[in-house]
Motif scaffolding. Structure first.
Motif, mmCIF file in Angstrom:
data_model
loop_
_atom_site.group_PDB
_atom_site.id
_atom_site.type_symbol
_atom_site.label_atom_id
_atom_site.label_comp_id
_atom_site.label_asym_id
_atom_site.label_seq_id
_atom_site.Cartn_x
_atom_site.Cartn_y
_atom_site.Cartn_z
ATOM 1 N N ARG A 1 96.097 -11.569 -31.285
ATOM 2 C CA ARG A 1 95.889 -11.095 -32.714
ATOM 3 C C ARG A 1 94.578 -10.610 -33.094
ATOM 4 N NH1 ARG A 1 98.531 -16.748 -33.428
ATOM 5 N NH2 ARG A 1 96.583 -17.488 -33.294
ATOM 6 N N GLY A 2 93.782 -10.189 -32.026
ATOM 7 C CA GLY A 2 92.386 -9.574 -32.384
ATOM 8 C C GLY A 2 91.282 -10.450 -32.622
ATOM 9 N N ARG A 3 91.403 -11.959 -32.445
ATOM 10 C CA ARG A 3 90.565 -12.752 -32.877
ATOM 11 C C ARG A 3 89.212 -12.678 -31.964
ATOM 12 N NH1 ARG A 3 93.206 -13.154 -37.089
ATOM 13 N NH2 ARG A 3 93.916 -14.914 -38.107
ATOM 14 N N LEU A 4 89.750 -12.202 -30.699
ATOM 15 C CA LEU A 4 89.065 -12.423 -29.262
ATOM 16 C C LEU A 4 89.106 -10.920 -28.557
ATOM 17 C CD1 LEU A 4 89.469 -15.739 -27.620
ATOM 18 C CD2 LEU A 4 87.482 -14.970 -28.918
ATOM 19 N N GLU A 5 87.964 -10.351 -28.479
ATOM 20 C CA GLU A 5 88.203 -8.845 -27.947
ATOM 21 C C GLU A 5 87.818 -8.902 -26.312
ATOM 22 O OE1 GLU A 5 85.230 -6.489 -30.381
ATOM 23 O OE2 GLU A 5 86.543 -6.567 -32.016
ATOM 24 N N ARG A 6 88.446 -8.409 -25.714
ATOM 25 C CA ARG A 6 87.960 -8.378 -24.176
ATOM 26 C C ARG A 6 86.941 -7.471 -23.781
ATOM 27 N NH1 ARG A 6 89.372 -5.702 -19.224
ATOM 28 N NH2 ARG A 6 89.432 -7.109 -17.479
ATOM 29 N N VAL A 7 85.852 -8.161 -23.161
ATOM 30 C CA VAL A 7 84.633 -7.499 -22.903
ATOM 31 C C VAL A 7 84.624 -6.866 -21.286
ATOM 32 C CG1 VAL A 7 82.368 -7.529 -22.682
ATOM 33 C CG2 VAL A 7 83.291 -8.400 -24.670
ATOM 34 N N ALA A 8 85.126 -7.827 -20.381
ATOM 35 C CA ALA A 8 85.311 -7.664 -19.095
ATOM 36 C C ALA A 8 86.397 -8.605 -18.537
ATOM 37 C CB ALA A 8 83.954 -8.124 -18.434
ATOM 38 N N ARG A 9 86.672 -8.694 -17.337
ATOM 39 C CA ARG A 9 87.610 -9.521 -16.843
ATOM 40 C C ARG A 9 87.449 -10.953 -17.043
ATOM 41 N NH1 ARG A 9 89.045 -10.829 -10.959
ATOM 42 N NH2 ARG A 9 90.947 -11.996 -11.168
ATOM 43 N N GLY A 10 88.169 -11.608 -18.094
ATOM 44 C CA GLY A 10 87.801 -13.096 -18.434
ATOM 45 C C GLY A 10 86.845 -13.374 -19.149
ATOM 46 N N ILE A 11 86.145 -12.188 -19.640
ATOM 47 C CA ILE A 11 85.213 -12.414 -20.715
ATOM 48 C C ILE A 11 85.526 -11.952 -22.080
ATOM 49 C CG2 ILE A 11 82.714 -12.038 -21.158
ATOM 50 C CD1 ILE A 11 82.196 -11.983 -18.195
ATOM 51 N N TYR A 12 85.389 -12.723 -23.328
ATOM 52 C CA TYR A 12 85.774 -12.189 -24.338
ATOM 53 C C TYR A 12 84.720 -12.180 -25.618
ATOM 54 C CZ TYR A 12 90.316 -12.125 -22.156
ATOM 55 O OH TYR A 12 91.265 -12.007 -21.394
ATOM 56 N N ARG A 13 84.785 -11.366 -26.356
ATOM 57 C CA ARG A 13 83.661 -11.072 -27.803
ATOM 58 C C ARG A 13 84.251 -12.002 -28.821
ATOM 59 N NH1 ARG A 13 83.612 -6.112 -28.551
ATOM 60 N NH2 ARG A 13 82.034 -5.830 -26.863
ATOM 61 N N TYR A 14 83.597 -12.704 -29.384
ATOM 62 C CA TYR A 14 84.125 -13.375 -30.851
ATOM 63 C C TYR A 14 83.402 -12.401 -31.780
ATOM 64 C CZ TYR A 14 86.067 -17.170 -33.183
ATOM 65 O OH TYR A 14 86.871 -18.171 -33.908
ATOM 66 N N PRO A 15 84.328 -11.609 -32.402
ATOM 67 C CA PRO A 15 83.820 -10.375 -33.162
ATOM 68 C C PRO A 15 82.917 -10.788 -34.412
ATOM 69 C CG PRO A 15 86.059 -9.996 -33.032
ATOM 70 C CD PRO A 15 85.653 -11.459 -32.377
ATOM 71 N N ARG A 16 83.173 -11.914 -34.819
ATOM 72 C CA ARG A 16 82.362 -12.294 -35.925
ATOM 73 C C ARG A 16 80.892 -12.856 -35.795
ATOM 74 N NH1 ARG A 16 86.117 -16.688 -38.572
ATOM 75 N NH2 ARG A 16 83.992 -17.766 -38.227
ATOM 76 N N VAL A 17 80.686 -12.558 -34.219
ATOM 77 C CA VAL A 17 79.385 -13.592 -33.685
ATOM 78 C C VAL A 17 78.375 -12.233 -33.430
ATOM 79 C CG1 VAL A 17 78.082 -14.863 -32.487
ATOM 80 C CG2 VAL A 17 80.543 -15.692 -33.279
ATOM 81 N N GLY B 1 75.123 -10.396 -31.680
ATOM 82 C CA GLY B 1 74.753 -10.571 -30.127
ATOM 83 C C GLY B 1 74.933 -9.396 -29.047
ATOM 84 N N VAL B 2 75.692 -8.126 -29.698
ATOM 85 C CA VAL B 2 76.086 -7.048 -28.837
ATOM 86 C C VAL B 2 74.723 -6.526 -28.192
ATOM 87 C CG1 VAL B 2 77.334 -4.943 -28.977
ATOM 88 C CG2 VAL B 2 78.121 -6.973 -30.526
ATOM 89 N N GLU B 3 73.649 -6.674 -28.867
ATOM 90 C CA GLU B 3 72.467 -6.056 -28.300
ATOM 91 C C GLU B 3 72.200 -6.471 -27.005
ATOM 92 O OE1 GLU B 3 67.705 -5.459 -29.486
ATOM 93 O OE2 GLU B 3 69.028 -6.447 -30.638
ATOM 94 N N TYR B 4 72.398 -7.848 -26.649
ATOM 95 C CA TYR B 4 72.284 -8.403 -25.304
ATOM 96 C C TYR B 4 73.336 -8.797 -24.516
ATOM 97 C CZ TYR B 4 68.097 -8.816 -28.012
ATOM 98 O OH TYR B 4 66.731 -8.645 -28.603
ATOM 99 N N GLU B 5 74.553 -8.175 -24.750
ATOM 100 C CA GLU B 5 75.766 -8.229 -24.340
ATOM 101 C C GLU B 5 75.640 -8.391 -22.732
ATOM 102 O OE1 GLU B 5 79.763 -5.956 -24.954
ATOM 103 O OE2 GLU B 5 79.652 -7.849 -26.412
#
Length: 190
Positions: free
Chosen positions: A46-62, A64-68
């Motif tokens: 549903r797009g509530r979590l975005e895949r960043v890497a295998r098994g790791i997901y970003r919560y888009p509302r939070v 922290g991308v600068e240090y991802e």
């Protein structure tokens, strides 16, 4: 809160993401938060979590991308005791002009990490005393003195370590007692 007083899974997931620069792992969600794997997959679909890497997901509302990248390096180990270390820590502490091409992470116990992107990461195994670990941007990282010591053993060029000792002394990042010990160790290495 729903009836019974237990928070909704997505609320617990959001709390975890906020503590980890917006990132969570599928393993954490299932094992630690007891989120049903199907429910987790539905959040991704549903797009509530975005895949960043295998098994790791970003919560888009939070934020922290600068240090991802650093947070991914820690999370991909699967070890809750992983810390940023070696040349990565030296660069973050900004006491040397070292420019690592890979992320360095130290874990206390050896275990195999099966990932296709292993060339971007260097995993070191070392039990670190708590006095050698501090925090930066909600992530555990070795102290400047510990980073210098690790880099000596790793083979970081001497001129970069001398620079780290000089800047560490000027800024107070490296305590005087540690400075003397590390300077002597570097001279023995050189």
């Amino acid at each position: 809160m729903p009836l019974g007083g237990r928070p909704l899974s997505r609320d617990a997931l959001l709390d975890l993401a906020e503590a980890q620069n917006g990132l969570v792992t599928r393993q954490q969600a299932i094992a630690e938060l007891e989120i049903d794997p199907t429910a987790f997959d539905a959040l991704v679909a549903r797009g509530r979590l975005e895949r960043v890497a295998r098994g790791i997901y970003r919560y888009p509302r939070v934020p922290g991308v600068e240090y991802e990248g650093y947070q991914v390096a820690l999370l991909r180990t699967g070890d809750a005791d992983a810390v940023l270390s070696h040349e990565t820590a030296l660069a973050i502490h900004d006491i040397s002009d070292v420019n690592p091409s890979r992320y360095h992470v130290t874990i206390p116990r050896a275990h195999r990490i099966r990932r296709s992107d292993n060339d971007r990461y260097v995993i070191h195994v070392q039990r670190l005393p708590t006095r050698q670990v501090t925090w930066w941007q909600q992530m555990p990282i070795v102290t400047p003195a510990a980073a210098i010591e690790q880099c000596m053993a790793y083979g970081t060029p001497t001129y970069l370590l001398r620079q780290a000792l000089d800047r560490g002394a000027r800024t107070g990042a490296v305590p005087r007692a540690e400075l003397t010990r590390l300077t002597e160790a570097l001279e023995r290495r050189a």
